[in-house]
Design a protein around this motif. Structure first.
Motif, PDB file in Angstrom:
ATOM      1  N   THR A 145       0.806  -1.226   0.000  1.00 39.05           N
ATOM      2  CA  THR A 145       0.000   0.000   0.000  1.00 39.05           C
ATOM      3  C   THR A 145       0.833   1.268   0.000  1.00 39.05           C
ATOM      4  N   LEU A 146       2.159   1.146   0.046  1.00 39.66           N
ATOM      5  CA  LEU A 146       3.005   2.324   0.188  1.00 39.66           C
ATOM      6  C   LEU A 146       2.852   3.272  -0.997  1.00 39.66           C
ATOM      7  N   LEU A 147       3.025   2.755  -2.207  1.00 40.68           N
ATOM      8  CA  LEU A 147       2.944   3.606  -3.389  1.00 40.68           C
ATOM      9  C   LEU A 147       1.546   4.189  -3.555  1.00 40.68           C
ATOM     10  N   THR A 148       0.534   3.386  -3.245  1.00 37.06           N
ATOM     11  CA  THR A 148      -0.839   3.886  -3.358  1.00 37.06           C
ATOM     12  C   THR A 148      -1.080   5.033  -2.383  1.00 37.06           C
ATOM     13  N   ASN A 149      -0.632   4.876  -1.152  1.00 33.72           N
ATOM     14  CA  ASN A 149      -0.821   5.936  -0.163  1.00 33.72           C
ATOM     15  C   ASN A 149      -0.038   7.200  -0.534  1.00 33.72           C
TER      16      ASN A 149
END
Length: 408
Positions: free
Chosen positions: A233-237
């Motif tokens: 979820t890092l890139l999405t966040n």
């Protein structure tokens, strides 16, 4: 067999203030309070008596008089004709700036060094131990002088950027590292920005990003509970937080003013003065060594069974540290961390040594010497540092109470 007990309840007698354990503690506290109040009253009366004998009094009207001196590093508008109160505010903001920057970077240094001190790699572990032992056992004042001296001796002067010296070239063509400080681009908006509606739009975008990131994390949690695998979820966040802000800033016409060499110095952009860098970096590496020991102690306070259980589930070591060990270690780390943050705030007063205009240099230095109002300036300084220290303690204690174990 007899035992000593409180006397039976009955009518109150003055002797019970000493002999009755129900009232004795209140009696001693009342006596201590009266003695303390009388001592403070005596000191205050002595102060006013001596001032009156010399024809002096407590007067804060000097704060409205013109300051008459310049301040090179400032966050708000200020000229030599501004009031002493304005100069004090400039110093307060400079103090808060260096304290905030040092707290953030010292925490980063301390957490990294504390975790690496427990690394399985012998070389990394010893290097971090050397860092901790060297930096925390040498006074921060010496580190301030060392860093400031290195900046002056090693970095080129602004006029050297006109020559062919390869060391005197702008970094990426937009930033310059000189012995006077670091010059970086200044962001501005071609279409204007700063109205109430503009700030409301930014606030709405941030609120939307917050709930969007929460929705993404909640979805990842549901998938993990169902399949045992948590999606990345890092890139999405990062996209949710920064994507809308970048689009909005581009709509407002975000541009950057690049510093240019004009005459004997750079013009334009943002100047981060050498004194600010020296005191900031010195406080960071010095306090970071103490925070590293707090982090190490907090990690070692967590039972090894926690790590072994997480490893038995197939969790990677990095995830074990971030999800299992550190959250529990925070209960041990946070209390001494408060003292380190307070030390950073108070040690920032050493900035006067390298010419950084913090509140000690402005209100407690130049203003005091020019006006002769030593008592008033010192009282205001004491009030400022006391207020900031209490606020930092209160904020961190709120977080400390939120993460501590809750017993039934």
């Amino acid at each position: 067999m007899t035992s000593i007990t409180d006397p039976p309840r009955g009518s109150f007698r003055p002797s019970m203030l000493i002999n009755d354990t129900r009232y004795r503690s209140y009696t001693f506290q009342a006596i201590a309070f009266v003695v303390l109040a009388l001592s403070i009253g005596y000191l205050i009366n002595n102060l006013f008596t001596n001032l009156a004998a010399q024809g002096l009094d407590i007067d804060f009207s000097f704060l409205g008089a013109p300051a008459g001196y310049d301040i090179n590093q400032r966050l708000i508008e200020y000229t030599s004709q501004s009031t002493n109160l304005q100069a004090a505010f400039v110093g307060i903001l400079n103090t808060l700036l260096v304290a905030f920057l040092a707290c953030v970077t010292a925490t980063i240094f301390g957490v990294l060094a504390g975790v690496l001190r427990l690394s399985n790699n012998w070389l990394v572990r010893k290097l971090m131990a050397i860092y901790v032992e060297i930096f925390r056992n040498i006074p921060v004042l010496i580190w301030v002088l060392i860093i400031f001296t290195i900046m002056i001796a090693v970095l080129p002067g602004p006029r050297e950027f006109r020559g062919d010296d390869p060391s005197a070239t702008m970094f990426l063509g937009i930033s310059a590292f000189t012995n006077r400080g670091v010059y970086i681009p200044l962001p501005f908006f071609e279409r204007g920005f700063g109205g109430g509606l503009d700030f409301l739009m930014v606030l709405a975008v941030l609120v939307g990003s917050f709930f969007g990131a929460r929705a993404v994390n909640a979805r990842a949690t549901r998938i993990q509970e169902a399949t045992g695998v948590r999606p990345a979820t890092l890139l999405t966040n990062l996209g949710i937080w920064f994507g809308p802000l970048i689009v909005m800033f581009l709509v407002f016409g975000l541009r950057f003013e690049v510093p240019e060499l004009k005459g004997f110095n750079f013009a334009g952009g943002i100047k981060v003065g050498g004194p600010l860098i020296a005191i900031w970096f010195a406080l960071s590496i010095y306090t970071g060594a103490f925070i590293a020991e707090n982090v190490r102690a907090g990690i070692q306070a967590v039972s090894k069974g926690q790590t072994e259980a997480a490893g038995a589930l197939g969790i990677r070591p990095g995830r074990i540290m971030s999800l299992v060990v550190l959250p529990q270690a925070l209960r041990v780390i946070i209390p001494p961390l408060i003292s380190n943050y307070l030390n950073i705030t108070k040690n920032s007063s050493l900035a006067i040594l390298v010419g950084y205009a913090d509140v000690t240099a402005t209100l407690g230095g130049i203003t005091l010497n020019q006006t002769g109002r030593a008592i008033e300036c010192i009282l205001l300084l004491m009030l400022f540092y006391l207020t900031i220290s209490l606020l930092i303690s209160a904020v961190i204690n709120v977080y400390n109470n939120a993460i501590k174990l809750k017993e039934r």
